[in-house]
Design a protein around this motif. Structure first.
Motif, PDB file in Angstrom:
ATOM      1  N   TYR A  17       0.830  -1.194  -0.009  1.00 41.39           N
ATOM      2  CA  TYR A  17      -0.114   0.013  -0.216  1.00 41.39           C
ATOM      3  C   TYR A  17       0.806   1.308  -0.103  1.00 41.39           C
ATOM      4  N   PHE A 185      -3.413  10.711  -1.716  1.00 44.00           N
ATOM      5  CA  PHE A 185      -4.530  10.293  -1.825  1.00 44.00           C
ATOM      6  C   PHE A 185      -4.388   8.771  -2.059  1.00 44.00           C
ATOM      7  N   ARG A 186      -3.519   8.526  -3.160  1.00 34.02           N
ATOM      8  CA  ARG A 186      -3.230   7.178  -3.640  1.00 34.02           C
ATOM      9  C   ARG A 186      -2.988   6.090  -2.543  1.00 34.02           C
ATOM     10  N   GLU A 189      -6.100   5.772  -0.149  1.00 34.49           N
ATOM     11  CA  GLU A 189      -7.230   4.864  -0.853  1.00 34.49           C
ATOM     12  C   GLU A 189      -6.702   3.304  -1.005  1.00 34.49           C
ATOM     13  N   LYS A 192      -7.375   1.945   2.555  1.00 35.81           N
ATOM     14  CA  LYS A 192      -8.808   1.787   2.851  1.00 35.81           C
ATOM     15  C   LYS A 192      -9.422   0.697   1.879  1.00 35.81           C
ATOM     16  N   GLY A 193      -8.766   0.531   0.862  1.00 34.96           N
ATOM     17  CA  GLY A 193      -9.317  -0.616   0.141  1.00 34.96           C
ATOM     18  C   GLY A 193      -9.082  -1.853   0.635  1.00 34.96           C
ATOM     19  N   ALA A 206      -5.204   6.936   7.091  1.00 31.40           N
ATOM     20  CA  ALA A 206      -5.934   6.902   6.099  1.00 31.40           C
ATOM     21  C   ALA A 206      -7.380   7.554   6.069  1.00 31.40           C
ATOM     22  N   ARG A 217     -16.244  15.600  -0.636  1.00 32.49           N
ATOM     23  CA  ARG A 217     -15.870  14.740  -1.644  1.00 32.49           C
ATOM     24  C   ARG A 217     -17.011  13.483  -1.708  1.00 32.49           C
ATOM     25  N   ALA A 288     -11.012  11.307  -7.501  1.00 33.55           N
ATOM     26  CA  ALA A 288     -12.323  10.752  -6.949  1.00 33.55           C
ATOM     27  C   ALA A 288     -13.244  10.894  -8.147  1.00 33.55           C
ATOM     28  N   ARG A 291     -13.101   7.625  -9.735  1.00 32.40           N
ATOM     29  CA  ARG A 291     -13.925   6.385  -8.899  1.00 32.40           C
ATOM     30  C   ARG A 291     -15.305   6.500  -8.900  1.00 32.40           C
TER      31      ARG A 291
END
Length: 404
Positions: A17, A185-186, A189, A192-193, A206, A217, A288, A291
């Motif tokens: 990550y 941000f990446r 994400e 969180k993924g 995160a 957002r 965003a 996504r």
């Protein structure tokens, strides 16, 4: 260098990550650096002697440690702490570096990443694990460690104090503000993924990284999905599968209606009244938006617009988009350019500070306006040449979302 790059690959393998952040660091060899250090521009300064004497797996831990300073913005947080408490000087620099290390080291090691020799932990001062740098600074003077850790130096990326070996703001291979924010941000994400793979400290980071009090957002994503999901956008007819109505008309083949990925064109205000930080926020919104429409980056294009519109650029990675401008503002040209794009967009998203004239008629597609917060309330005069200038408010046909 071969050993250093192998250590980075090992760090990516055990902490996938963090891959985007680890590969974003630019290596600078310098024998005056005690070990490894980073600056606020994402350069990593490395001592060849340190690399030679450190085992590869421990070196991977140092990679993760240094990039953690940058992801957690220890540079900016240290500068703010120093200003608020009026504490400067080499001793205070070391205190901030130790406190930042406490925040990082308490949960990033283990599970394939051994703790490097000399790494400091909160338990050395009988402090609790899991606190933030600022909390450690408030709880302890760290005077008992200062003499033994005088060698500790993670660079200005850890404490906000420039070093003699650093290249500074004018040096080569630096990352801009919006590139740094896009990387954060990446990484956030990615954590969180797959939340089960990251320690508690990273999951907390995160969750907090890009969540200001107003859920802007989520609102923006919902507005884009609503616009893209309305009747019309993304619909097309296809003969690959016959319509169910064909049964009522023997001998006649009717096409079926199928949903295509909605095409979104993002018009970014790059005029002189928009700050670098706001441009960075705009690039985060582009990611965003991609996504929000299902991750189809090929369905998202970006137009830079000040007084004139640039060429529509297909989205590959948000942080790779070059935003050009800096003059006056007229988003009408941006809207016109977006509508001339082929294929024509189903949704137009305009990200702006609001200081622009708007099209007199609604575009023939759904429109979302993301406003930077200075015009969240009544419009204020922002024009330097005309004191009584008041910008037009977004038109009623646009869905307006305030960007936090």
């Amino acid at each position: 260098m071969e050993k250093l790059m192998a250590a980075r690959l090992h760090a990516v393998k055990v902490r996938p990550y963090l891959a985007a952040a680890l590969f974003a660091l630019h290596v600078v060899e310098d024998r005056s650096v005690p070990t490894m250090a980073v600056d606020a521009y994402w350069r990593c300064y490395v001592s060849p002697g340190f690399v030679a004497r450190t085992p590869l797996e421990e070196l991977a831990g140092v990679w993760v440690h240094e990039v953690s300073h940058l992801l957690r913005d220890h540079h900016g947080r240290s500068e703010r702490y120093a200003r608020e408490h009026e504490k400067y000087g080499p001793g205070e620099r070391l205190r901030r570096n130790i406190a930042a290390d406490f925040e990082i080291n308490d949960d990033i090691y283990g599970d394939g990443l051994p703790m490097p020799t000399g790494a400091v932990l909160p338990s050395l001062l009988r402090l609790s694990h899991g606190l933030l740098m600022e909390e450690y600074l408030r709880q302890s003077s760290m005077s008992g460690l200062a003499a033994d850790l005088a060698w500790l130096d993670c660079g200005s990326g850890a404490d906000g104090h420039d070093r003699p070996w650093e290249l500074g703001a004018d040096g080569a291979r630096k990352l801009s503000n919006h590139q740094r924010d896009a990387i954060r941000f990446r990484v956030a994400e990615g954590i969180k993924g797959r939340p089960g793979n990251a320690p508690e400290g990273w999951r907390r980071w995160a969750d907090d990284a890009f969540h200001p009090p107003q859920p802007w957002r989520r609102l923006l994503g919902a507005a884009v999905r609503s616009a893209a999901g309305a009747p019309g956008p993304g619909e097309d007819h296809s003969y690959r599968r016959a319509s169910r109505r064909s049964a009522a008309l023997p001998g006649v083949l009717l096409p079926s209606l199928r949903r295509m990925p909605p095409r979104v064109c993002v018009v970014i205000d790059t005029s002189g009244s928009v700050s670098d930080a706001e441009l960075g926020s705009a690039l985060l919104e582009v990611a965003a938006i991609a996504r929000a429409v299902g991750g189809r980056r090929d369905a998202v294009s970006v137009i830079s617009c000040d007084a004139a519109a640039g060429v529509a650029v297909a989205l590959c990675r948000a942080e790779k988009i070059e935003l050009v401008g800096g003059g006056g503002t007229d988003l009408r040209s941006g809207f016109a350019r977006a509508l001339r794009s082929r294929p024509r967009p189903d949704v137009i998203v305009a990200l702006t500070d609001g200081q622009t004239p708007w099209p007199s008629a609604p575009p023939p597609c759904r429109t979302v306006v993301g406003l930077f917060p200075r015009f969240a309330g009544p419009a204020r005069s922002m024009d330097e040449e005309t004191a009584d200038y008041v910008p037009d408010q977004p038109p009623p046909w646009a869905r307006v979302v305030t960007i936090g």
